[in-house]
Design an enzyme around this catalytic site. Structure first.
Site, short mmCIF file in Angstrom:
data_model
loop_
_atom_site.label_atom_id
_atom_site.label_comp_id
_atom_site.label_asym_id
_atom_site.label_seq_id
_atom_site.Cartn_x
_atom_site.Cartn_y
_atom_site.Cartn_z
N HIS A 1 25.67 83.26 7.60
CA HIS A 1 26.65 82.42 6.92
C HIS A 1 26.57 80.95 7.32
O HIS A 1 27.22 80.10 6.72
CB HIS A 1 28.07 82.95 7.19
CG HIS A 1 28.99 82.82 6.02
ND1 HIS A 1 28.88 81.81 5.09
CD2 HIS A 1 30.05 83.58 5.62
CE1 HIS A 1 29.83 81.95 4.18
NE2 HIS A 1 30.54 83.02 4.47
N ASP B 1 25.67 80.71 1.66
CA ASP B 1 27.04 80.93 1.22
C ASP B 1 27.16 82.24 0.45
O ASP B 1 26.18 82.75 -0.09
CB ASP B 1 27.51 79.77 0.33
CG ASP B 1 27.60 78.46 1.09
OD1 ASP B 1 27.89 78.50 2.31
OD2 ASP B 1 27.35 77.40 0.48
#
Length: 448
Positions: free
Chosen positions: A420, A424
């Site tokens: 992450h 995204d």
């Protein structure tokens, strides 16, 4: 004769030390030149160490699981003739320690049981009690005696042998020794314990019940330790997130069956080569997924080629061989390479350049795939894809006349875990949707 010190050679670029994963010799063994004496594992591969001389092993550098530095003494061999080698330095007090190994749990239990059942016998050193429960020097039973062959005693067998201590305990408990079952040549305290716990049918449990077993302490070494270290580092450093979507692979499975029926001499296709083609066809539009992240330098390198890691289960643990330039291979070439790498991994024959440099990984459990997986990223990659098991379920589809009909469909969940820090959720979901489009319309896999 002279002593020859075999030092751990340089077994790879940038390798400072290696782990002992197996000894094939012990102190006192005779070895011949070029005989395999140990297996050493680095971050990249397992390497067999061969003896450069013939002679007798007098010292070893450590135990399985220990690390040995490049250039450090690994084995000291007393050679048959003088060799051009320096005198062997002492590796430590290994010989006595190796020959005075501690008792196993089973041997210790036998020793304690023997001592408890023979209180009048002079104390015996634990190392002299054998697995049979008799001390060294004990007179072996003569053939034809009641103790010649171990047997189980039943209620109708009056010859229930036992030590005086066991007989006294059984009498105090009101137990008839003839009703106590034993796996040995006489009733022991453990058999009385089982009788008290289970009754006259001791040693037997109800259908479906399981027996308790002694705890086992297993040292984490070799491939298992590498996996543990890599997975721990990945979870510590990478904030994972996982996205799962459902894909209708009915048409893909039908096409795969047709391809296999007409494959000729080419290898049989599984789902994996078709999945890899879809992955490679969609990655150019999502370059952040086909990448490696150097978090110390703060640099993400987007790969121009797809070097696809293929998680493979072996007897030693999970390993990840890499399919180089997967984007340039067709389904048949991919099937051949998948088979070759999987066989090499299971036989521990992977070359160092076949085990590193991946840009994205696929992990599949095949028929055991379950409903969904949350795979751990193969650091420093930033994404890993996990197809799950295909199941048949009824689904609603348009009948083309303004209504719906229920049909049989083959469905599969597809998981993807991402880093992450650089990927995204929107990008991961969009990428899986793109892969889904290829798999649900499989003719696109072969279209320019």
């Amino acid at each position: 004769m002279a002593r020859f010190t075999f030092k751990l050679p340089d077994i790879g670029e940038g390798i400072a030390e290696a782990e002992i994963v197996a000894w094939h010799v012990a102190v006192g063994d005779r070895v011949e030149e070029d005989q395999n004496i140990a297996d050493m594992m680095t971050d990249k591969a397992t390497v067999e160490m061969e003896s450069p001389v013939s002679g007798t092993v007098v010292e070893l550098a450590g135990e399985v699981g220990d690390q040995v530095a490049i250039g450090a003494a690994l084995v000291v061999i007393e050679t048959d003739v003088d060799v051009a080698a320096e005198e062997a330095p002492a590796l430590g007090p290994v010989t006595e320690e190796l020959h005075a190994a501690p008792l196993s749990a089973d041997q210790e239990e036998v020793a304690q049981q023997y001592e408890a059942e023979n209180p009048g016998v002079e104390e015996i050193l634990p190392a002299t009690v054998k697995a049979t429960g008799e001390p060294d020097g004990a007179v072996a039973p003569q053939k034809g005696t009641p103790t010649d062959t171990p047997q189980r005693h039943h209620a109708d067998d009056p010859k229930a042998l036992a030590s005086p201590a066991v007989r006294a305990r059984a009498a105090g408990l009101g137990i008839d020794l003839a009703t106590v079952k034993t796996d040995g040549d006489r009733v022991r305290h453990a058999d009385l314990d089982a009788y008290l716990r289970y009754g006259a049918g001791q040693g037997y449990t109800a259908p479906g019940a399981s027996r308790a077993r002694p705890d086992e302490a297993i040292r984490v070494i070799g491939m298992r330790r590498r996996i543990a270290e890599n997975m721990a580092a990945s979870k510590r450093a990478i904030p994972h997130f996982t996205y799962v979507d459902e894909i209708d692979v009915t048409a893909l499975e039908a096409m795969r069956a047709d391809l296999n029926a007409n494959r000729g001499q080419r290898p049989k296709l599984t789902m994996l080569p078709l999945m890899i083609v879809a992955i490679c066809r969609t990655l150019p539009d999502f370059p952040m997924l086909n990448a490696r992240y150097d978090d110390e330098a703060g640099v993400v390198t987007r790969a121009g080629r797809v070097h696809l890691g293929m998680a493979t289960q072996t007897d030693a643990g999970l390993t990840v061989p890499v399919i180089r330039d997967a984007q340039d291979r067709n389904v048949w070439q991919l099937a051949t390479e998948i088979t070759r790498l999987a066989e090499a991994a299971r036989a521990n024959r992977l070359k160092p350049d076949e085990m590193g440099g991946g840009t994205i990984t696929i992990t599949s459990l095949g028929p055991l795939g379950g409903i969904a997986t949350t795979p751990v990223i193969n650091r420093p990659e930033v994404a890993i894809i996990g197809p799950n098991r295909i199941v048949e379920r009824p689904v609603f589809r348009s009948n083309g006349m303004g209504g719906d009909e229920v049909v049989r469909a083959k469905l599969m969940n597809l998981s993807i875990s991402c880093d992450h820090r650089v990927v995204d959720g929107w990008d991961a979901a969009s990428y899986v949707q793109a892969v889904k489009r290829f798999l649900e319309t499989p003719v696109l896999l072969f279209a320019d």
